[in-house]
Scaffold this motif. Structure first.
Motif, PDB file in Angstrom:
ATOM      1  N   ASP A 129      27.117  54.258  49.352  1.00  0.00           N
ATOM      2  CA  ASP A 129      25.847  54.091  48.646  1.00  0.00           C
ATOM      3  C   ASP A 129      24.706  54.456  49.600  1.00  0.00           C
ATOM      4  OD1 ASP A 129      23.590  53.379  47.341  1.00  0.00           O
ATOM      5  OD2 ASP A 129      24.190  51.310  46.890  1.00  0.00           O
ATOM      6  N   PRO A 130      24.314  55.727  49.617  1.00  0.00           N
ATOM      7  CA  PRO A 130      23.316  56.190  50.594  1.00  0.00           C
ATOM      8  C   PRO A 130      21.969  55.485  50.500  1.00  0.00           C
ATOM      9  CG  PRO A 130      24.435  58.047  49.550  1.00  0.00           C
ATOM     10  CD  PRO A 130      24.861  56.820  48.808  1.00  0.00           C
ATOM     11  N   SER A 131      21.753  54.711  49.441  1.00  0.00           N
ATOM     12  CA  SER A 131      20.474  53.996  49.345  1.00  0.00           C
ATOM     13  C   SER A 131      20.479  52.710  50.174  1.00  0.00           C
ATOM     14  CB  SER A 131      20.176  53.661  47.882  1.00  0.00           C
ATOM     15  OG  SER A 131      21.111  52.698  47.421  1.00  0.00           O
ATOM     16  N   VAL A 132      21.647  52.345  50.701  1.00  0.00           N
ATOM     17  CA  VAL A 132      21.763  51.087  51.444  1.00  0.00           C
ATOM     18  C   VAL A 132      21.959  51.376  52.931  1.00  0.00           C
ATOM     19  CG1 VAL A 132      23.217  49.030  51.734  1.00  0.00           C
ATOM     20  CG2 VAL A 132      22.824  49.963  49.452  1.00  0.00           C
ATOM     21  N   ALA A 133      21.163  50.733  53.790  1.00  0.00           N
ATOM     22  CA  ALA A 133      21.365  50.871  55.236  1.00  0.00           C
ATOM     23  C   ALA A 133      22.408  49.863  55.682  1.00  0.00           C
ATOM     24  CB  ALA A 133      20.058  50.617  55.974  1.00  0.00           C
ATOM     25  N   VAL A 134      23.290  50.307  56.568  1.00  0.00           N
ATOM     26  CA  VAL A 134      24.340  49.409  57.082  1.00  0.00           C
ATOM     27  C   VAL A 134      24.468  49.612  58.586  1.00  0.00           C
ATOM     28  CG1 VAL A 134      25.691  49.335  54.942  1.00  0.00           C
ATOM     29  CG2 VAL A 134      26.091  51.171  56.606  1.00  0.00           C
ATOM     30  N   VAL A 135      25.085  48.644  59.270  1.00  0.00           N
ATOM     31  CA  VAL A 135      25.387  48.809  60.696  1.00  0.00           C
ATOM     32  C   VAL A 135      26.642  49.665  60.798  1.00  0.00           C
ATOM     33  CG1 VAL A 135      26.102  47.643  62.804  1.00  0.00           C
ATOM     34  CG2 VAL A 135      24.281  46.668  61.397  1.00  0.00           C
ATOM     35  N   ALA A 136      26.466  50.894  61.336  1.00  0.00           N
ATOM     36  CA  ALA A 136      27.567  51.850  61.388  1.00  0.00           C
ATOM     37  C   ALA A 136      28.158  51.993  62.783  1.00  0.00           C
ATOM     38  CB  ALA A 136      27.073  53.221  60.922  1.00  0.00           C
ATOM     39  N   GLY A 137      27.431  51.536  63.806  1.00  0.00           N
ATOM     40  CA  GLY A 137      27.952  51.699  65.158  1.00  0.00           C
ATOM     41  C   GLY A 137      27.419  50.646  66.105  1.00  0.00           C
ATOM     42  N   VAL A 138      28.229  50.321  67.103  1.00  0.00           N
ATOM     43  CA  VAL A 138      27.814  49.412  68.177  1.00  0.00           C
ATOM     44  C   VAL A 138      28.148  50.132  69.478  1.00  0.00           C
ATOM     45  CG1 VAL A 138      28.317  47.236  69.343  1.00  0.00           C
ATOM     46  CG2 VAL A 138      28.255  47.320  66.846  1.00  0.00           C
ATOM     47  N   ASP A 139      27.157  50.243  70.364  1.00  0.00           N
ATOM     48  CA  ASP A 139      27.397  50.897  71.640  1.00  0.00           C
ATOM     49  C   ASP A 139      26.779  50.059  72.756  1.00  0.00           C
ATOM     50  OD1 ASP A 139      27.419  52.480  73.911  1.00  0.00           O
ATOM     51  OD2 ASP A 139      27.329  54.330  72.766  1.00  0.00           O
ATOM     52  N   LEU A 140      27.621  49.303  73.437  1.00  0.00           N
ATOM     53  CA  LEU A 140      27.170  48.465  74.558  1.00  0.00           C
ATOM     54  C   LEU A 140      27.760  48.975  75.865  1.00  0.00           C
ATOM     55  CD1 LEU A 140      27.510  44.928  72.898  1.00  0.00           C
ATOM     56  CD2 LEU A 140      25.437  46.294  73.192  1.00  0.00           C
ATOM     57  N   ASN A 141      28.059  50.269  75.924  1.00  0.00           N
ATOM     58  CA  ASN A 141      28.654  50.836  77.137  1.00  0.00           C
ATOM     59  C   ASN A 141      27.835  50.501  78.380  1.00  0.00           C
ATOM     60  OD1 ASN A 141      30.797  52.040  75.917  1.00  0.00           O
ATOM     61  ND2 ASN A 141      29.889  54.068  75.802  1.00  0.00           N
ATOM     62  N   GLY A 142      28.531  50.022  79.400  1.00  0.00           N
ATOM     63  CA  GLY A 142      27.878  49.815  80.689  1.00  0.00           C
ATOM     64  C   GLY A 142      26.900  48.669  80.731  1.00  0.00           C
ATOM     65  N   HIS A 190      31.905  50.823  70.817  1.00  0.00           N
ATOM     66  CA  HIS A 190      32.016  51.210  72.222  1.00  0.00           C
ATOM     67  C   HIS A 190      31.589  50.066  73.135  1.00  0.00           C
ATOM     68  CE1 HIS A 190      31.336  55.709  71.064  1.00  0.00           C
ATOM     69  NE2 HIS A 190      32.579  55.331  70.901  1.00  0.00           N
ATOM     70  N   LEU A 191      32.553  49.574  73.918  1.00  0.00           N
ATOM     71  CA  LEU A 191      32.256  48.469  74.841  1.00  0.00           C
ATOM     72  C   LEU A 191      32.659  48.816  76.269  1.00  0.00           C
ATOM     73  CD1 LEU A 191      33.471  45.263  72.960  1.00  0.00           C
ATOM     74  CD2 LEU A 191      31.238  46.355  72.914  1.00  0.00           C
ATOM     75  N   ASN A 192      32.704  50.099  76.603  1.00  0.00           N
ATOM     76  CA  ASN A 192      33.178  50.485  77.928  1.00  0.00           C
ATOM     77  C   ASN A 192      32.367  49.830  79.044  1.00  0.00           C
ATOM     78  OD1 ASN A 192      32.513  52.337  80.296  1.00  0.00           O
ATOM     79  ND2 ASN A 192      34.374  53.284  79.566  1.00  0.00           N
ATOM     80  N   SER A 193      33.081  49.362  80.076  1.00  0.00           N
ATOM     81  CA  SER A 193      32.449  48.819  81.289  1.00  0.00           C
ATOM     82  C   SER A 193      31.566  47.618  81.023  1.00  0.00           C
ATOM     83  CB  SER A 193      31.670  49.919  82.040  1.00  0.00           C
ATOM     84  OG  SER A 193      32.571  50.922  82.445  1.00  0.00           O
ATOM     85  N   ASN A 194      32.199  46.591  80.477  1.00  0.00           N
ATOM     86  CA  ASN A 194      31.597  45.269  80.361  1.00  0.00           C
ATOM     87  C   ASN A 194      32.583  44.278  80.966  1.00  0.00           C
ATOM     88  OD1 ASN A 194      28.940  45.254  78.650  1.00  0.00           O
ATOM     89  ND2 ASN A 194      30.260  46.772  77.675  1.00  0.00           N
ATOM     90  N   ARG A 195      32.356  42.997  80.686  1.00  0.00           N
ATOM     91  CA  ARG A 195      33.269  41.978  81.214  1.00  0.00           C
ATOM     92  C   ARG A 195      33.733  41.076  80.071  1.00  0.00           C
ATOM     93  NH1 ARG A 195      29.600  39.068  85.144  1.00  0.00           N
ATOM     94  NH2 ARG A 195      28.009  39.933  83.781  1.00  0.00           N
ATOM     95  N   PHE A 196      34.095  41.717  78.944  1.00  0.00           N
ATOM     96  CA  PHE A 196      34.594  40.927  77.823  1.00  0.00           C
ATOM     97  C   PHE A 196      36.022  40.461  78.122  1.00  0.00           C
ATOM     98  CE2 PHE A 196      31.160  43.204  75.611  1.00  0.00           C
ATOM     99  CZ  PHE A 196      30.518  42.111  75.044  1.00  0.00           C
ATOM    100  N   CYS A 197      36.293  39.226  77.763  1.00  0.00           N
ATOM    101  CA  CYS A 197      37.585  38.593  78.065  1.00  0.00           C
ATOM    102  C   CYS A 197      38.249  38.166  76.762  1.00  0.00           C
ATOM    103  CB  CYS A 197      37.368  37.354  78.936  1.00  0.00           C
ATOM    104  SG  CYS A 197      36.481  37.697  80.458  1.00  0.00           S
ATOM    105  N   SER A 243      37.447  50.108  76.901  1.00  0.00           N
ATOM    106  CA  SER A 243      37.948  50.325  78.257  1.00  0.00           C
ATOM    107  C   SER A 243      37.117  49.608  79.310  1.00  0.00           C
ATOM    108  CB  SER A 243      37.974  51.824  78.560  1.00  0.00           C
ATOM    109  OG  SER A 243      36.693  52.394  78.396  1.00  0.00           O
ATOM    110  N   ASN A 244      37.806  49.276  80.409  1.00  0.00           N
ATOM    111  CA  ASN A 244      37.163  48.639  81.565  1.00  0.00           C
ATOM    112  C   ASN A 244      36.522  47.306  81.219  1.00  0.00           C
ATOM    113  OD1 ASN A 244      36.586  48.562  84.286  1.00  0.00           O
ATOM    114  ND2 ASN A 244      34.602  49.547  84.060  1.00  0.00           N
ATOM    115  N   ASN A 245      37.336  46.414  80.679  1.00  0.00           N
ATOM    116  CA  ASN A 245      36.943  45.035  80.419  1.00  0.00           C
ATOM    117  C   ASN A 245      38.037  44.130  80.963  1.00  0.00           C
ATOM    118  OD1 ASN A 245      34.331  44.726  78.681  1.00  0.00           O
ATOM    119  ND2 ASN A 245      35.342  46.523  77.822  1.00  0.00           N
ATOM    120  N   ARG A 246      38.117  42.909  80.437  1.00  0.00           N
ATOM    121  CA  ARG A 246      39.131  41.962  80.932  1.00  0.00           C
ATOM    122  C   ARG A 246      39.986  41.458  79.756  1.00  0.00           C
ATOM    123  NH1 ARG A 246      37.477  39.592  85.976  1.00  0.00           N
ATOM    124  NH2 ARG A 246      39.416  38.426  85.869  1.00  0.00           N
ATOM    125  N   PHE A 247      40.223  42.311  78.771  1.00  0.00           N
ATOM    126  CA  PHE A 247      40.996  41.882  77.604  1.00  0.00           C
ATOM    127  C   PHE A 247      42.460  41.662  77.990  1.00  0.00           C
ATOM    128  CE2 PHE A 247      37.493  44.145  75.340  1.00  0.00           C
ATOM    129  CZ  PHE A 247      37.016  43.051  74.634  1.00  0.00           C
TER     130      PHE A 247
END
Length: 518
Positions: free
Chosen positions: A86-99, A120-127, A146-150
């Motif tokens: 539904d192009p009339s509705v805005a949605v959250v399509a991406g998350v980028d917390l790299n670095g 994208h969560l590259n290079s954080n400290r998520f556990c 990539s590059n977390n503590r999962f």
């Protein structure tokens, strides 16, 4: 993070997990909202992002500092786009917390963001673990943690996403088996290196559509599956630093499109299959640090696209003229620590005798398709293999930048991450300033990116800070590149990665001689 802090964060996550690790059905009605939303999907995203903010233990760059109020599309690292249905509705399509270097865990509420295609969560400290509730993110296209503590087993939630193309799990502590169904999915890239995966590489490997797959720096055992010959799209495959063994299956010779083949630092035995002459596209070929014997054939050293051939730290006792280092201007060759007569820096006669006196018959080896029920040869050389200088592991560069998390076109990686080396490495790598180039051929990979999330206008590559040093003869792998950052997360342009992320270097390395191969 200290291990105690990582453990504390994982415990916090476990305390919040519902019994089955999934979202309660009525979760969005239980939250007391002080703000109103015109669109229900943004309301759900707000609930998810607020829960995530509460799950943050440390946020050194204050990335989530503006995560308050109803305007989630303005939150740092959060990207909105018109909904696909539904192009009339805005949605959250991406998350980028790299670095962003955030420490915390992933709350189950992230399962409410059902329009996310790029994570994208590259290079954080998520556990902690990847919650099961993410299986609701049915539009997922690129998943880079990539590059977390999962921790925990392979995150099977990735198998539930119908459109996923890019899976990057490098540099975590995932363990156990890799599910055979992973290789039956229509993926472009799979990065598994630098985890704690064990068991054998599934025979289903041959069903995979990937152009790049890395198994490096894990604890895989057994054979390279014979089905590997069916991997029609394969450009790069890295088996480096595992406990794989037996003879090489002759089917590897069918991989005419492969540019990078790295089976170094394992326990492969026997002679090279004559079929390897079929690797006509190979540029980098590394079989060093094994227990290979016999003759290094001229026709392999003369493969038409070869740039770097490393067969050091084996037990070869003969070589074609073109295999001698220095014999070809355009090819870097390394033959040290073998059993080659009249060549410098070879093994002692005593060391050589131990292996050469007990040759392996590959026609009877189960890995090469022989009749024997035996396991790969157990003959052990007297000294640990390899003793050559190797690089040490580093956190990965971030995943490739794109404009579109929903883009369905094939991901082209020029070269997969030169997987980092194990920590017990001997002598050092004397190399120019850290981020330079990943493996040899002079194809430039961009150096490390800025840590902030807002994306540049429409990069296909992650924006390199201005460092372009020439490719040195020694390759140190590099600090994390950022993963594809969306401008318009639904832009349909094709994703082209010139080079997949090589993992970055550790801070110290022991002393010794320079490394002449990646």
């Amino acid at each position: 993070l200290t291990d105690a802090e990582a453990s504390f964060i994982a415990q916090r996550q476990l305390l919040t997990l519902p019994e089955n690790g999934d979202l309660p059905d009525d979760i969005e009605y239980e939250v007391d909202l002080k703000v109103t939303f015109a669109k229900n999907r943004l309301k759900r995203a707000y609930i998810a992002l607020q829960a995530w903010k509460k799950a943050v233990f440390s946020d050194p760059f204050n990335t989530t500092g503006n995560w308050h109020g109803p305007h989630v599309c303005g939150y740092t690292g959060v990207f909105c786009a018109p909904a696909l249905d539904d192009p009339s509705v805005a949605v959250v399509a991406g998350v980028d917390l790299n670095g962003a270097d955030i420490a915390g865990h992933l709350p189950v509420e992230l399962g409410l963001m059902t329009d996310v295609a790029m994570f994208h969560l590259n290079s954080n400290r998520f556990c902690g673990i990847i919650p099961k509730s993410l299986d609701r993110l049915k539009l997922m296209h690129e998943f880079d943690v990539s590059n977390n503590r999962f921790v925990g087993p392979f995150p099977s939630v990735v198998l539930s996403w119908p459109a996923v193309k890019y899976i990057d799990l490098r540099f975590n502590d995932f363990e156990g088996q890799v599910p055979p169904t992973l290789f039956k999915k229509d993926l472009d890239a799979i990065f598994l290196n630098n985890n704690r995966f064990t068991a054998t590489i599934p025979e289903s490997l041959g069903d995979s559509s990937v152009s790049v797959v890395t198994f490096a720096h894990n604890k895989f055992t057994g054979c390279i599956p014979k089905s590997i010959g069916n991997m029609k799209n394969l450009n790069e495959i890295i088996f480096k630093d595992n406990s794989l063994g037996g003879c090489f299956p002759s089917e590897i010779g069918k991989l005419a499109n492969v540019n990078v083949f790295d089976a170094s630092m394992n326990s492969f035995t026997g002679v090279l299959p004559p079929s390897f002459v079929g690797l006509t596209g190979v540029e980098e070929f590394d079989i060093s640090g094994n227990k290979l014997t016999g003759f290094m054939p001229e026709n392999i050293c003369k493969l038409p696209n070869l740039v770097n051939l490393t067969y050091a730290y084996n037990y070869f006792n003969g070589q074609g003229d073109s295999c001698v280092p220095g014999s070809q201007k355009q090819v870097a060759l390394d033959d040290i620590r073998n059993c080659l007569p009249d060549r410098p820096k070879q093994r002692s006669a005593k060391e050589c005798a131990v292996v050469i006196s007990r040759p392996v018959d590959c026609s009877k080896d189960k890995c090469a398709g022989g009749s024997s029920s035996g396991t790969p040869s157990k003959s052990k050389p007297p000294s640990p293999v390899p003793t050559r200088p190797v690089q040490k592991p580093q956190p990965p560069r971030e995943s490739p930048k794109i404009d579109d998390p929903f883009d369905q076109s094939p991901v082209k990686f020029r070269r997969s991450p030169p997987p980092p080396q194990p920590i017990h490495s001997p002598p050092p790598v004397h190399s120019p300033p850290p981020p330079v180039h990943s493996p040899p051929p002079p194809v430039h990979s961009p150096p490390p990116p800025p840590v902030h999330s807002p994306p540049p206008p429409s990069p296909v590559y992650s924006p390199p800070p201005p460092v372009h040093s020439p490719p040195p003869p020694i390759w140190k792998v590099q600090p994390p590149k950022e993963s594809p950052q969306p401008n318009d997360p639904y832009d349909q342009s094709p994703v082209k990665f010139r080079r997949s992320p090589p993992p970055p270097q550790p801070t110290t390395s022991p002393s010794g001689s320079p490394l002449h191969h990646h």
